[in-house]
Design a protein around this motif. Structure first.
Motif, PDB file in Angstrom:
ATOM      1  N   LYS A 158       0.833  -1.202   0.000  1.00  6.60           N
ATOM      2  CA  LYS A 158       0.000   0.000   0.000  1.00  6.60           C
ATOM      3  C   LYS A 158       0.870   1.255   0.000  1.00  6.60           C
ATOM      4  CE  LYS A 158      -4.302  -1.533   2.039  1.00  6.60           C
ATOM      5  NZ  LYS A 158      -5.277  -1.274   3.084  1.00  6.60           N
ATOM      6  N   ASN A 159       1.943   1.243   0.760  1.00 13.07           N
ATOM      7  CA  ASN A 159       2.839   2.398   0.802  1.00 13.07           C
ATOM      8  C   ASN A 159       3.479   2.628  -0.559  1.00 13.07           C
ATOM      9  OD1 ASN A 159       2.337   2.946   3.466  1.00 13.07           O
ATOM     10  ND2 ASN A 159       4.094   1.803   4.241  1.00 13.07           N
ATOM     11  N   PHE A 160       3.899   1.563  -1.220  1.00 15.71           N
ATOM     12  CA  PHE A 160       4.493   1.665  -2.551  1.00 15.71           C
ATOM     13  C   PHE A 160       3.496   2.256  -3.547  1.00 15.71           C
ATOM     14  CE2 PHE A 160       5.365  -0.136  -6.763  1.00 15.71           C
ATOM     15  CZ  PHE A 160       6.619   0.421  -6.978  1.00 15.71           C
ATOM     16  N   MET A 161       2.251   1.808  -3.470  1.00 11.75           N
ATOM     17  CA  MET A 161       1.215   2.309  -4.376  1.00 11.75           C
ATOM     18  C   MET A 161       0.928   3.795  -4.115  1.00 11.75           C
ATOM     19  SD  MET A 161       0.458  -0.022  -6.455  1.00 11.75           S
ATOM     20  CE  MET A 161      -1.110   0.368  -7.143  1.00 11.75           C
ATOM     21  N   LYS A 162       0.917   4.215  -2.849  1.00  9.12           N
ATOM     22  CA  LYS A 162       0.696   5.622  -2.516  1.00  9.12           C
ATOM     23  C   LYS A 162       1.840   6.491  -3.042  1.00  9.12           C
ATOM     24  CE  LYS A 162      -2.012   4.869   1.685  1.00  9.12           C
ATOM     25  NZ  LYS A 162      -2.022   5.026   3.143  1.00  9.12           N
ATOM     26  N   ILE A 163       3.065   6.008  -2.857  1.00  9.61           N
ATOM     27  CA  ILE A 163       4.228   6.756  -3.331  1.00  9.61           C
ATOM     28  C   ILE A 163       4.219   6.840  -4.856  1.00  9.61           C
ATOM     29  CG2 ILE A 163       6.745   6.750  -3.486  1.00  9.61           C
ATOM     30  CD1 ILE A 163       6.766   5.569  -0.640  1.00  9.61           C
ATOM     31  N   ALA A 164       3.899   5.731  -5.531  1.00  6.24           N
ATOM     32  CA  ALA A 164       3.846   5.716  -6.998  1.00  6.24           C
ATOM     33  C   ALA A 164       2.756   6.662  -7.500  1.00  6.24           C
ATOM     34  CB  ALA A 164       3.614   4.301  -7.503  1.00  6.24           C
ATOM     35  N   LEU A 165       1.618   6.676  -6.827  1.00  5.71           N
ATOM     36  CA  LEU A 165       0.524   7.566  -7.217  1.00  5.71           C
ATOM     37  C   LEU A 165       0.931   9.029  -7.015  1.00  5.71           C
ATOM     38  CD1 LEU A 165      -2.399   7.967  -8.142  1.00  5.71           C
ATOM     39  CD2 LEU A 165      -3.085   7.785  -5.746  1.00  5.71           C
ATOM     40  N   ALA A 166       1.569   9.345  -5.916  1.00  2.00           N
ATOM     41  CA  ALA A 166       2.012  10.715  -5.655  1.00  2.00           C
ATOM     42  C   ALA A 166       3.025  11.164  -6.699  1.00  2.00           C
ATOM     43  CB  ALA A 166       2.614  10.810  -4.249  1.00  2.00           C
ATOM     44  N   ILE A 167       3.968  10.296  -7.055  1.00  2.00           N
ATOM     45  CA  ILE A 167       4.963  10.627  -8.083  1.00  2.00           C
ATOM     46  C   ILE A 167       4.281  10.864  -9.426  1.00  2.00           C
ATOM     47  CG2 ILE A 167       6.894   9.694  -9.418  1.00  2.00           C
ATOM     48  CD1 ILE A 167       7.874   8.377  -6.809  1.00  2.00           C
ATOM     49  N   ALA A 168       3.290  10.034  -9.768  1.00  2.00           N
ATOM     50  CA  ALA A 168       2.578  10.195 -11.035  1.00  2.00           C
ATOM     51  C   ALA A 168       1.817  11.525 -11.079  1.00  2.00           C
ATOM     52  CB  ALA A 168       1.624   9.020 -11.248  1.00  2.00           C
ATOM     53  N   VAL A 169       1.184  11.892  -9.966  1.00  2.00           N
ATOM     54  CA  VAL A 169       0.430  13.148  -9.918  1.00  2.00           C
ATOM     55  C   VAL A 169       1.367  14.342 -10.053  1.00  2.00           C
ATOM     56  CG1 VAL A 169      -0.952  14.640  -8.405  1.00  2.00           C
ATOM     57  CG2 VAL A 169      -1.524  12.219  -8.634  1.00  2.00           C
ATOM     58  N   VAL A 170       2.490  14.310  -9.335  1.00  2.00           N
ATOM     59  CA  VAL A 170       3.449  15.413  -9.403  1.00  2.00           C
ATOM     60  C   VAL A 170       4.053  15.510 -10.809  1.00  2.00           C
ATOM     61  CG1 VAL A 170       5.696  16.214  -8.561  1.00  2.00           C
ATOM     62  CG2 VAL A 170       3.968  15.418  -6.946  1.00  2.00           C
ATOM     63  N   ALA A 171       4.388  14.374 -11.411  1.00  2.00           N
ATOM     64  CA  ALA A 171       4.980  14.373 -12.753  1.00  2.00           C
ATOM     65  C   ALA A 171       3.991  14.913 -13.778  1.00  2.00           C
ATOM     66  CB  ALA A 171       5.428  12.963 -13.127  1.00  2.00           C
ATOM     67  N   THR A 172       2.740  14.504 -13.683  1.00  2.00           N
ATOM     68  CA  THR A 172       1.726  14.977 -14.626  1.00  2.00           C
ATOM     69  C   THR A 172       1.504  16.485 -14.473  1.00  2.00           C
ATOM     70  OG1 THR A 172       0.631  12.825 -14.534  1.00  2.00           O
ATOM     71  CG2 THR A 172      -0.652  14.660 -15.396  1.00  2.00           C
ATOM     72  N   GLY A 173       1.423  16.956 -13.237  1.00  2.00           N
ATOM     73  CA  GLY A 173       1.238  18.389 -13.001  1.00  2.00           C
ATOM     74  C   GLY A 173       2.429  19.203 -13.479  1.00  2.00           C
ATOM     75  N   SER A 174       3.631  18.691 -13.244  1.00  2.00           N
ATOM     76  CA  SER A 174       4.841  19.398 -13.682  1.00  2.00           C
ATOM     77  C   SER A 174       4.902  19.472 -15.199  1.00  2.00           C
ATOM     78  CB  SER A 174       6.086  18.696 -13.147  1.00  2.00           C
ATOM     79  OG  SER A 174       6.075  18.695 -11.744  1.00  2.00           O
ATOM     80  N   TYR A 175       4.583  18.376 -15.875  1.00  2.00           N
ATOM     81  CA  TYR A 175       4.619  18.353 -17.332  1.00  2.00           C
ATOM     82  C   TYR A 175       3.580  19.325 -17.904  1.00  2.00           C
ATOM     83  CZ  TYR A 175       4.515  16.723 -22.135  1.00  2.00           C
ATOM     84  OH  TYR A 175       4.562  16.665 -23.495  1.00  2.00           O
ATOM     85  N   GLY A 176       2.398  19.354 -17.320  1.00  2.00           N
ATOM     86  CA  GLY A 176       1.362  20.277 -17.787  1.00  2.00           C
ATOM     87  C   GLY A 176       1.783  21.733 -17.605  1.00  2.00           C
ATOM     88  N   SER A 177       2.403  22.029 -16.469  1.00  2.00           N
ATOM     89  CA  SER A 177       2.890  23.396 -16.233  1.00  2.00           C
ATOM     90  C   SER A 177       3.981  23.764 -17.223  1.00  2.00           C
ATOM     91  CB  SER A 177       3.433  23.519 -14.810  1.00  2.00           C
ATOM     92  OG  SER A 177       2.406  23.310 -13.886  1.00  2.00           O
ATOM     93  N   TYR A 178       4.881  22.829 -17.487  1.00  2.00           N
ATOM     94  CA  TYR A 178       5.959  23.066 -18.450  1.00  2.00           C
ATOM     95  C   TYR A 178       5.396  23.358 -19.836  1.00  2.00           C
ATOM     96  CZ  TYR A 178       9.579  21.942 -21.825  1.00  2.00           C
ATOM     97  OH  TYR A 178      10.428  21.984 -22.897  1.00  2.00           O
ATOM     98  N   LYS A 179       4.435  22.565 -20.275  1.00  2.00           N
ATOM     99  CA  LYS A 179       3.839  22.771 -21.602  1.00  2.00           C
ATOM    100  C   LYS A 179       3.117  24.113 -21.672  1.00  2.00           C
ATOM    101  CE  LYS A 179       3.562  20.165 -24.650  1.00  2.00           C
ATOM    102  NZ  LYS A 179       4.338  20.098 -25.875  1.00  2.00           N
TER     103      LYS A 179
END
Length: 85
Positions: free
Chosen positions: A3-24
């Motif tokens: 569960k901890n791994f899944m939470k960390i993976a989800l948080a990384i995915a959300v941050v990466a998606t938000g960062s990419y959108g801001s960059y674009k």
């Protein structure tokens, strides 16, 4: 642990998606400003030749043909004993 791994993976995915959108979004905005400024510079360069008309005057006694410069009064042109065609 899983569960901890899944939470960390989800948080990384959300941050990466938000960062990419801001960059674009920023990249698109920056490119638009550069293109707009180039467009404005080109329009100003094209307009410079048409800012002040040439003195296309014909003879007329006691009149003055004046071509006003749009930004600098010292560059105004006058022709005595003439009027605009």
């Amino acid at each position: 642990m899983k569960k901890n791994f899944m939470k960390i993976a989800l948080a990384i995915a959300v941050v990466a998606t938000g960062s990419y959108g801001s960059y674009k979004a920023y990249n698109m905005y920056a490119t638009t400003n550069i293109e707009d400024s180039l467009l404005i510079e080109n329009l100003e360069a094209l307009a410079q030749s048409a800012e002040q008309p040439e003195l296309d005057c014909r003879y007329a006694k006691n009149l003055i043909c004046i071509s006003l410069h749009p930004t600098n009064p010292k560059l105004d042109k006058e022709k005595k004993n003439a009027t605009w065609n």
